[in-house]
Write a protein that holds these residues in place. Sequence first.
Motif, short mmCIF file in Angstrom:
data_model
loop_
_atom_site.label_atom_id
_atom_site.label_comp_id
_atom_site.label_asym_id
_atom_site.label_seq_id
_atom_site.Cartn_x
_atom_site.Cartn_y
_atom_site.Cartn_z
N HIS A 4 0.82 -1.21 0.00
CA HIS A 4 0.00 0.00 0.00
C HIS A 4 0.85 1.26 0.00
O HIS A 4 0.46 2.27 -0.56
CB HIS A 4 -1.01 -0.02 1.15
CG HIS A 4 -0.39 0.17 2.50
ND1 HIS A 4 0.40 -0.79 3.08
CD2 HIS A 4 -0.45 1.20 3.37
CE1 HIS A 4 0.80 -0.35 4.26
NE2 HIS A 4 0.31 0.85 4.47
N LEU A 5 2.04 1.16 0.60
CA LEU A 5 2.93 2.32 0.57
C LEU A 5 3.37 2.62 -0.86
O LEU A 5 3.30 3.75 -1.33
CB LEU A 5 4.16 2.08 1.46
CG LEU A 5 5.23 3.16 1.41
CD1 LEU A 5 4.70 4.48 1.95
CD2 LEU A 5 6.46 2.74 2.20
N VAL A 6 3.79 1.55 -1.55
CA VAL A 6 4.25 1.73 -2.93
C VAL A 6 3.12 2.25 -3.80
O VAL A 6 3.30 3.17 -4.60
CB VAL A 6 4.82 0.41 -3.48
CG1 VAL A 6 5.26 0.59 -4.91
CG2 VAL A 6 5.97 -0.05 -2.62
N LEU A 7 1.93 1.68 -3.62
CA LEU A 7 0.80 2.13 -4.43
C LEU A 7 0.45 3.58 -4.14
O LEU A 7 0.19 4.36 -5.05
CB LEU A 7 -0.41 1.22 -4.17
CG LEU A 7 -0.27 -0.20 -4.72
CD1 LEU A 7 -1.48 -1.03 -4.36
CD2 LEU A 7 -0.06 -0.17 -6.23
N ALA A 8 0.50 3.94 -2.85
CA ALA A 8 0.20 5.32 -2.49
C ALA A 8 1.24 6.27 -3.07
O ALA A 8 0.91 7.36 -3.53
CB ALA A 8 0.14 5.47 -0.98
N LEU A 9 2.50 5.82 -3.08
CA LEU A 9 3.56 6.66 -3.64
C LEU A 9 3.32 6.87 -5.12
O LEU A 9 3.43 7.97 -5.65
CB LEU A 9 4.92 5.99 -3.43
CG LEU A 9 5.49 6.06 -2.02
CD1 LEU A 9 6.75 5.22 -1.92
CD2 LEU A 9 5.77 7.49 -1.62
N ALA A 12 0.67 9.27 -5.74
CA ALA A 12 1.07 10.65 -5.51
C ALA A 12 2.07 11.13 -6.56
O ALA A 12 2.56 12.24 -6.48
CB ALA A 12 1.68 10.78 -4.12
N GLY A 13 2.40 10.26 -7.51
CA GLY A 13 3.24 10.70 -8.62
C GLY A 13 4.71 10.41 -8.45
O GLY A 13 5.53 10.95 -9.18
N LEU A 14 5.07 9.56 -7.49
CA LEU A 14 6.47 9.18 -7.37
C LEU A 14 6.74 7.96 -8.23
O LEU A 14 5.97 7.00 -8.20
CB LEU A 14 6.79 8.81 -5.91
CG LEU A 14 7.50 9.87 -5.10
CD1 LEU A 14 6.45 10.68 -4.37
CD2 LEU A 14 8.45 9.24 -4.14
N PRO A 15 7.81 7.95 -8.97
CA PRO A 15 8.05 6.82 -9.87
C PRO A 15 8.65 5.61 -9.15
O PRO A 15 9.75 5.18 -9.46
CB PRO A 15 9.02 7.40 -10.89
CG PRO A 15 9.76 8.45 -10.16
CD PRO A 15 8.83 8.97 -9.09
N ALA A 16 7.93 5.06 -8.20
CA ALA A 16 8.43 3.86 -7.52
C ALA A 16 8.00 2.64 -8.34
O ALA A 16 6.90 2.62 -8.86
CB ALA A 16 7.86 3.78 -6.12
N SER A 17 8.87 1.66 -8.46
CA SER A 17 8.56 0.53 -9.32
C SER A 17 8.64 -0.78 -8.55
O SER A 17 9.01 -0.81 -7.38
CB SER A 17 9.54 0.48 -10.48
OG SER A 17 10.78 0.05 -10.01
N LEU A 48 13.08 3.84 -2.22
CA LEU A 48 11.98 4.20 -3.11
C LEU A 48 12.13 5.59 -3.72
O LEU A 48 11.53 5.87 -4.74
CB LEU A 48 10.65 4.11 -2.35
CG LEU A 48 10.30 2.73 -1.81
CD1 LEU A 48 9.11 2.81 -0.89
CD2 LEU A 48 10.00 1.77 -2.95
N VAL A 49 12.90 6.45 -3.09
CA VAL A 49 13.03 7.81 -3.61
C VAL A 49 14.40 7.95 -4.26
O VAL A 49 15.40 7.62 -3.65
CB VAL A 49 12.90 8.86 -2.49
CG1 VAL A 49 12.92 10.25 -3.06
CG2 VAL A 49 11.64 8.62 -1.71
#
Lengths: 392, 281
Positions: A4-9, A12-17, A48-49
């Motif tokens: 859920h953290l990755v999905l939320a990121l 919010a427009g963060l390019p986490a993969s 992630l960032v």
Amino acid sequence: MFTHLVLALRAAGLPASITEHLTLMAAMKAGVAEYSIEDFYFLARATLVKDERHLDKFDRVFAHCFKGLEPPEGIKVEDLPEEWLRKLAEKMLSPEEMEKILALGGFDALMARLKELLAEQKGRHQGGSKWIGTAGTSPFGAYGYNPEGVRIGQDESRHRSAVKVWDRRDYKDLDDTVELGTRGMKIALRRLRRFARQGAATELDIPDTIRSTANNAGSLDLKMVPERHNNVKVLLFLDVGGSMDDHIKLTEELFSAARSEFKHLEYYYFHNCPYEKVWKNNRRRHEEVIPTWQVLRTYGPDYKLIIVGDGAMSPYEISMQGGSVEHYNEEAGTVWLERLSSHYRHSAWLNPTPKQSWGHVRSISMLNDMMAGRMYPLTVNGIDEMTRELSR
Amino acid sequence: MAGFKSTDKYIATRDLEVAVNAAVTLQRPLLVKGEPGTGKTVLAHEIAGALGLPLIEWHVKSTTKAQQGLYEYDAVSRLRDGQLGDPRVHDIGNYIVRGKLWDAFEADEQVVVLIDEVDKADIEFPNDLLLELDRMQFFVYETRKTIVAKHRPVIIITSNNEKELPDAFLRRCFFHYIRFPDRPTMEMIVQAHYPDIRKDLAREALNVFFQVRDVPGLKKKPATSELLDWLKLLMVEDMPIEVLRSNEKQVVIPPLYGALLKNEQDVHLFERLAFLARRGA
């Protein structure tokens, strides 16, 4: 586990993969974070960032995911979390008072009262913004609206509680969606340079030619490389007069600083909406006007047109003949904009007002429609998007 | 495993420790960014010291090619040798010059590799190193040999943000942004570097330092490395502490400012501010 953290990121427009998510999992499994929430925050951030621009966004999403504290922009606060109230109570009350409260009916009763109070305040002071309270009457507030009041959403206690680290939002000024500041200026300049450095022509690469000739045992082998000189030509239309002047000055400086990177850079001024005449010298705007037709004839379609303006005006100034506030215009603003955007295949509008507010102003949405959606905010991100669009 | 911690010479914040340990544990590169002078390059030295591993430094310039880190084929000397009839010319292997990464891959023990200022190079530079950093192996085209790392090295990459790095490259790295140290951290750093500095001198100097950093419009804000240089100068010159002390609000040109202010516009700015302050008083 932390999907859920990755999905939320991502939301919010963060390019986490997926790769990064898996890396995080692997690091957790290897025991890098060792069951400390703060270490987990640091680890997740390192994994992630990948750009300091996103750090602030990450902090907000992280806080939201794990505490329900401050939600990222665009998401409404539905409920006040218990945590807030508890912290508030701790801060507001002296130990003696706390004891009194305990005697009176305990924490829960107090919390209920506080909740009531907060709900009331929300109704009275919020007015659409997500922050509770403004300066003056309310003791509750956050982020500078009430310097004397209690801050909500920022834990100020001295002991290092877990919430504190990401709630400090240290990286706020690194976010690239804020308007241009001095630091933003530098980065924007870099983006503009990159925009300017896209030429397709080729030139002889002498070192490579020598090397490959040597590789070829002496028989000549020519090598070419893409030319790095720019051939981007930019035509800048700047809206002057009134509230825009500061932004215009900033934009002008920005483009002038990048000037050496462009083959040509020309600018002209207009007021509110481009009509049949523009001018080069703002002091002598009434004496030395240049017909827009002449500009169109002088600068061919290979120029990239960038219009800078807030676009806030009466819709009549755009759509009606004679709608201009300064003079009688024979043809409506729409006609001129149409002419400009059809003549210059690559054109865009930079708007210094925040993007969120565009929807509320009719003239801005009209202009945006006329530019076929190529209106960008005057932020590092906006300039980035614009250059990408213009160099297509 | 020993893990990386603050040493008596280098103060690392907890988030940096976590990032470094994650990178070391998972054997992935760590990308470090931050204001110039906040200790990005020194970090690699400290990691090597803390883990007890040798350090291989690769300083990147604007002309550096990714290939140079792997190996280079010296065709020109082969051509010359061919014309002179040198027998070495028959073995192409004689003209393969090893690069830093080759050295790191072939080392008998694990090493720490520092790729310094990766953003200085061409935009394609990081892209060309994707596979090499991911699998820790590369192929030598001329000799048809694959070089595989015996021990995956710890790779530290620093960047000053002059160019954007490609996403595919970033995906493979851990990332850490070194923030400018706050006052308590800065005090620890000063203490770590100059354990025998006078307490009052350090305090006054830090006051001046943070004051200087707060002056709006500075072209280059002084950072940690400048502060340390300046403190050293102050200690060597045995400055009386009164020189540093000033009334609140009033701007003074710090003594020996050459260590703190690095361009003439900033010095002018300070002179002007000091002049205005004097006149105001």
